[in-house]
Design an enzyme around this catalytic site. Sequence first.
Site, mmCIF file in Angstrom:
data_model
loop_
_atom_site.group_PDB
_atom_site.id
_atom_site.type_symbol
_atom_site.label_atom_id
_atom_site.label_comp_id
_atom_site.label_asym_id
_atom_site.label_seq_id
_atom_site.Cartn_x
_atom_site.Cartn_y
_atom_site.Cartn_z
ATOM 1 C CG HIS A 102 -2.178 0.845 1.024
ATOM 2 N ND1 HIS A 102 -3.453 0.398 1.250
ATOM 3 C CD2 HIS A 102 -2.309 2.130 0.630
ATOM 4 C CE1 HIS A 102 -4.329 1.372 1.014
ATOM 5 N NE2 HIS A 102 -3.645 2.445 0.645
ATOM 6 C CD GLU B 83 -6.989 3.289 -4.848
ATOM 7 O OE1 GLU B 83 -6.347 4.332 -5.074
ATOM 8 O OE2 GLU B 83 -8.106 3.296 -4.319
ATOM 9 C CG ASN C 291 -9.985 0.361 -3.234
ATOM 10 O OD1 ASN C 291 -10.395 -0.666 -2.700
ATOM 11 N ND2 ASN C 291 -8.780 0.866 -3.000
ATOM 12 C CE1 TYR D 212 -12.532 6.225 -0.607
ATOM 13 C CE2 TYR D 212 -11.345 4.937 -2.220
ATOM 14 C CZ TYR D 212 -11.568 5.296 -0.905
ATOM 15 O OH TYR D 212 -10.835 4.728 0.100
ATOM 16 C CD GLU E 79 -8.822 1.843 0.023
ATOM 17 O OE1 GLU E 79 -9.013 3.039 -0.308
ATOM 18 O OE2 GLU E 79 -7.709 1.295 0.005
HETATM 19 C C1 BGC Z 1 -6.274 4.721 -1.004
HETATM 20 C C2 BGC Z 1 -6.227 5.141 0.437
HETATM 21 C C3 BGC Z 1 -6.694 6.591 0.543
HETATM 22 C C4 BGC Z 1 -8.121 6.666 0.063
HETATM 23 C C5 BGC Z 1 -8.736 8.049 0.153
HETATM 24 C C6 BGC Z 1 -7.478 5.198 -1.747
HETATM 25 O O1 BGC Z 1 -7.049 5.687 -2.972
HETATM 26 O O2 BGC Z 1 -6.097 3.339 -1.133
HETATM 27 O O3 BGC Z 1 -4.942 4.962 0.938
HETATM 28 O O4 BGC Z 1 -6.538 7.104 1.813
HETATM 29 O O5 BGC Z 1 -8.191 6.267 -1.268
HETATM 30 O O6 BGC Z 1 -8.039 8.948 -0.628
#
Ligand code: BGC
Length: 508
Positions: free
Chosen positions: A127, A172, A298, A300, A377
């Site tokens: 990581h 990532e 992941n 977001y 995540e």
């Molecule tokens: C990463 C984390 C990071 C999170 C929020 C991801 O890209 O794996 O380490 O803190 O996003 O930015």
Amino acid sequence: MNASAKELAALLPPGFTMGVATAAFQIEGALDEDGRGPSGWDVFAAKPGAIVDGHSPAVACDHYHRMPEDVALMKELGIDSYRFSLSWSRIQPGGSGPVNPAGLDFYDRLIDLLLANGISPMATLYHWETPLPLDEAGGWMNRDTAYRLGEFAAIAAAAYGDRVVRWVTVNEPATVTTNGYALGLHAPGEALMLKALPSVHHQLLGHGLAMQALRAAKVAGGIGITNVYSPMVPASANPLDKLSAGLMDVAQNRLFADPVLLGKYPDVIRAATFFSSFSPSSEDLELISQPLDFYGLNYYMPTRVASGAGDGTVPEGMAEAMGDDLSGTPGAPFHIAAFPDTEITAYGWPIKPEYMSVALAEMAERYPGLPPVYITEGGASFEDLQIRDVADRLIIPDERRVRYLADHIGTAVEATQPGGPAESIDLRGYYVWSLLDNFEWSGGYKQQFGLLHVDFDTQVRTPKASYYWLQELLASRNGAAPHAPGAGEPAEDADVERAAPGGPVNPA
Ligand code: BGC
């Protein structure tokens, strides 16, 4: 979506794993202790201007000293699984050669404590913390780093292979290439733009070699990789916007997922300099595309893309994560545009839970042979409101984070149910980013994603409303006891047990 904890609990399929995630460099601190060596991030973070407000990762959440307290908070929360990363620099300070027994011991104690509390350990090998000697030798621009990661995987497998329930090789790689090598916003701070492409292949090769080492050691746990996925949305029906979104999709998503899941690089990439003068050997691609036990995704946010250089700025609030003048980069043929009328996080990231469903549907369509998926995540940074009650206790009503998590978890589960747009995906779990407010890379301590607020002066942890919300969700699943060893773990782990006959592996 907007479900209450109890409503959402009722939606979760039996055996769905709920977890929280962190990464070593973001929480541990103790950078110079017990034989840890420096990493590329130690050096990068010390550069003037690299981190917001000059924040230092030296102490972070002091997790290295407070690990038992943090595990107790996870137990109290009632999660099934904890995703953490192994600090390469703590375990093998030089990035090659001798191991540091004190470093090995820290994760040994963490893993045992997790298992004793019925929490299944998911360990990420890489990581983003590259031991400094490797970064100085070129980091991921140097093919040798991939072999070093393979060697590190063998060390980790020998130490923890009997107890880790799921392994993530690399986290990532897209972010490492984009922020670390193309734009210079993360360690090692290289701004190579398209010349950063070798770092893609070398990280993926590192994944393949790490996987090979874990398999050779017959680790008991399942093995996967974690890629971030952001659906690319053209800003308009204009063909140039569509083309731009397509190129971003290749650069951020397909470049990292296709080789792993399809065994080849996207065709358009061959036009880029590195790949036109380099054809990855079939041996490399075989290593990279070895069958996975699971795929880590992941999610977001989606990204809205428009053609042209834009007006020289990135959308409000995103500068800390992306640099404030991305689109002014010479040669940038497109830029990131804001979604109209959309709520954003403190980072400026658009909050679009419906695109979680799009992400899963696109993955399902592109990669028909996808193994079981974990969302490894998901979460959001907000400037949380802080209130003091009459007894001067801190209260953090982070309703927006509750909503973000409820909407995203609910959408992921619904999308993968029969009749959903991604019904072919076997979704096994969701890990909230993050357990604690922590060192958010170049965002320093300003961007807070935690379920637990951390006072960085006193190191006091205070559960936010989102922590209590998740606790209620976990406690109300199927009317089951909040947690017992083995609860909430998928069938995949039955295979894990079979892979280690007689081994001491915990089935959770
Ligand atoms: C990463 C984390 C990071 C999170 C929020 C991801 O890209 O794996 O380490 O803190 O996003 O930015």
